[in-house]
Design a protein around this motif. Structure first.
Motif, PDB file in Angstrom:
ATOM      1  N   UNK A 105       1.202  -1.300   0.160  1.00  0.00           N
ATOM      2  CA  UNK A 105       0.069  -0.309   0.146  1.00  0.00           C
ATOM      3  C   UNK A 105       0.518   1.293   0.034  1.00  0.00           C
ATOM      4  N   UNK A 106       1.826   1.337  -0.403  1.00  0.00           N
ATOM      5  CA  UNK A 106       2.903   1.822  -0.318  1.00  0.00           C
ATOM      6  C   UNK A 106       3.463   2.530   0.337  1.00  0.00           C
ATOM      7  N   UNK A 107       2.760   2.321   1.579  1.00  0.00           N
ATOM      8  CA  UNK A 107       3.906   2.568   3.154  1.00  0.00           C
ATOM      9  C   UNK A 107       2.382   4.210   3.043  1.00  0.00           C
ATOM     10  N   UNK A 108       1.624   4.054   2.512  1.00  0.00           N
ATOM     11  CA  UNK A 108       0.876   5.075   3.556  1.00  0.00           C
ATOM     12  C   UNK A 108      -1.264   4.493   3.322  1.00  0.00           C
ATOM     13  N   UNK A 109      -1.285   3.212   2.928  1.00  0.00           N
ATOM     14  CA  UNK A 109      -2.501   2.282   3.103  1.00  0.00           C
ATOM     15  C   UNK A 109      -1.651   0.519   3.320  1.00  0.00           C
ATOM     16  N   UNK A 110      -2.338  -0.215   4.043  1.00  0.00           N
ATOM     17  CA  UNK A 110      -1.494  -1.297   4.260  1.00  0.00           C
ATOM     18  C   UNK A 110      -3.232  -2.819   3.353  1.00  0.00           C
ATOM     19  N   UNK A 111      -3.138  -3.510   2.430  1.00  0.00           N
ATOM     20  CA  UNK A 111      -4.493  -3.869   1.470  1.00  0.00           C
ATOM     21  C   UNK A 111      -4.290  -4.957   3.076  1.00  0.00           C
ATOM     22  N   UNK A 112      -5.119  -4.694   2.920  1.00  0.00           N
ATOM     23  CA  UNK A 112      -6.004  -6.065   4.851  1.00  0.00           C
ATOM     24  C   UNK A 112      -6.296  -6.850   4.290  1.00  0.00           C
ATOM     25  N   UNK A 113      -7.215  -7.487   3.271  1.00  0.00           N
ATOM     26  CA  UNK A 113      -7.793  -8.513   3.193  1.00  0.00           C
ATOM     27  C   UNK A 113      -6.555  -8.696   2.523  1.00  0.00           C
ATOM     28  N   UNK A 114      -6.663  -8.542   0.757  1.00  0.00           N
ATOM     29  CA  UNK A 114      -6.247  -8.578  -0.828  1.00  0.00           C
ATOM     30  C   UNK A 114      -4.765  -9.512  -0.093  1.00  0.00           C
ATOM     31  N   UNK A 115      -4.055  -9.081   0.407  1.00  0.00           N
ATOM     32  CA  UNK A 115      -2.723  -8.679   0.626  1.00  0.00           C
ATOM     33  C   UNK A 115      -2.654  -9.246   2.392  1.00  0.00           C
ATOM     34  N   UNK A 116      -3.499  -9.854   3.089  1.00  0.00           N
ATOM     35  CA  UNK A 116      -3.408  -9.472   4.495  1.00  0.00           C
ATOM     36  C   UNK A 116      -4.300 -11.166   5.418  1.00  0.00           C
TER      37      UNK A 116
END
Length: 321
Positions: A105-116
């Motif tokens: 997420x570019x160190x600004x967000x976190x893709x919590x479902x798809x990549x977490x």
């Protein structure tokens, strides 16, 4: 810790010379393909199983953690306190290996479902203990409209052709995230008996910015020493491969707008160093395919990763001495 990290960075940060600031400008994997999808603020989901890593709050942070949905997935931003969430396998098929999952997420967000969470749950079903790392992020405007405007500006032509700062500066930029990833490895090893994890079989997988964090943890991390690593649509620029480099798994799509048009020197360097490396270069998939269901062969990356782990003996219980 930061001082040691900066001092050791100059010989290892070819990867970040070309790519880190670019990744800091990326908002989310699907922004290019689905630019019209709306970011909708949501209530933070239940995180009662998350364990604070003890790395402290992000210095001088003003905006607090918030969540939004987009592309049918959930995203966290303004993360100021790092956590680790365990996804433990059923005891009947637990193999003892563990994987730290670092979303992008570019160190600004976190893709919590798809990549977490989706990745961690899939690993646990395979018998692998998975641990979702929610690492601290660069601050963004608390107001959603201002946040969207900032992201739009970052996707300008200028943002896609960033300058190449000095490696020491890049080390400073990643210092909080590296502290978080090192703390994650330390916590899992500390509680290895409780979680039925083999301390010598703990690896890390990262997506986009999370892949950068995975590579940084491997190349300059203090005591992490992952047993294996996976770089999923992260940068593949040249690095100096350490003598104790772990097996490396890489997946990238040929139509990735950010990392498919450069050299694949990371792969070559690993190979020249005679370290195990496996590279899947999919014809289509774009940037950020993750666990999204898509009509492209890139969706096969997880099955390939599982097979690769099995080949390296990570999915069989460790023989008793």
């Amino acid at each position: 810790m930061k001082t040691n990290f900066i001092n050791r960075s100059s010989s290892h940060f070819g990867l970040f010379r070309q790519s880190l600031l670019l990744a800091a400008c990326l908002f989310t994997a699907q922004a290019v393909a689905q630019a019209n999808d709306v970011m909708t603020p949501i209530t933070a989901p239940d995180q009662s199983n998350a364990i604070e890593l003890g790395t402290g709050p992000l210095p001088e942070a003003k905006a607090q953690e918030s969540w939004h949905s987009q592309y049918g997935s959930r995203f966290a931003r303004n993360v100021t306190v790092a956590t680790l969430t365990p996804f433990l396998p059923d005891a009947s098929n637990a193999c003892g290996a563990a994987v730290i999952v670092a979303p992008g997420g570019g160190f600004r967000t976190l893709s919590m479902d798809n990549e977490g969470w989706d990745v961690a749950k899939a690993l646990a079903k395979q018998g692998i203990a998975a641990f979702l790392l929610k690492y601290r992020l660069n601050q963004t405007p608390a107001d959603m409209a201002a946040f969207e405007q900032e992201m739009a500006q970052m996707f300008s032509g200028t943002a896609r052709r960033p300058p190449r700062p000095d490696p020491a500066e890049m080390a400073t930029r990643l210092a909080p995230q590296l502290e978080d990833s090192n703390a994650a490895f330390a916590l899992i090893r500390k509680r290895a008996t409780e979680w039925k994890v083999d301390p010598d079989r703990i690896g890390m997988i990262g997506f986009s910015a999370g892949a950068m964090l995975t590579m940084a943890t491997t190349l300059v991390g203090k005591d992490a020493k992952p047993a294996f690593i996976a770089n999923i649509y992260g940068p593949l620029a040249e690095v100096k491969v350490p003598a104790d480099a772990p097996p490396l798994f890489v997946a990238l799509a040929a139509d990735d707008p950010f990392f498919a048009n450069g050299d694949f020197d990371l792969i070559k360097n690993w190979q020249l160093a005679k370290k195990p490396v496996e590279f899947h270069f999919y014809e289509q998939g774009g940037h950020g395919f993750g666990m999204y269901p898509k009509d492209t062969t890139s969706t096969g990356w997880f099955k390939a990763f599982s097979s690769w782990l099995k080949m390296h003996g990570m999915m069989q219980p460790k023989a008793k001495a």
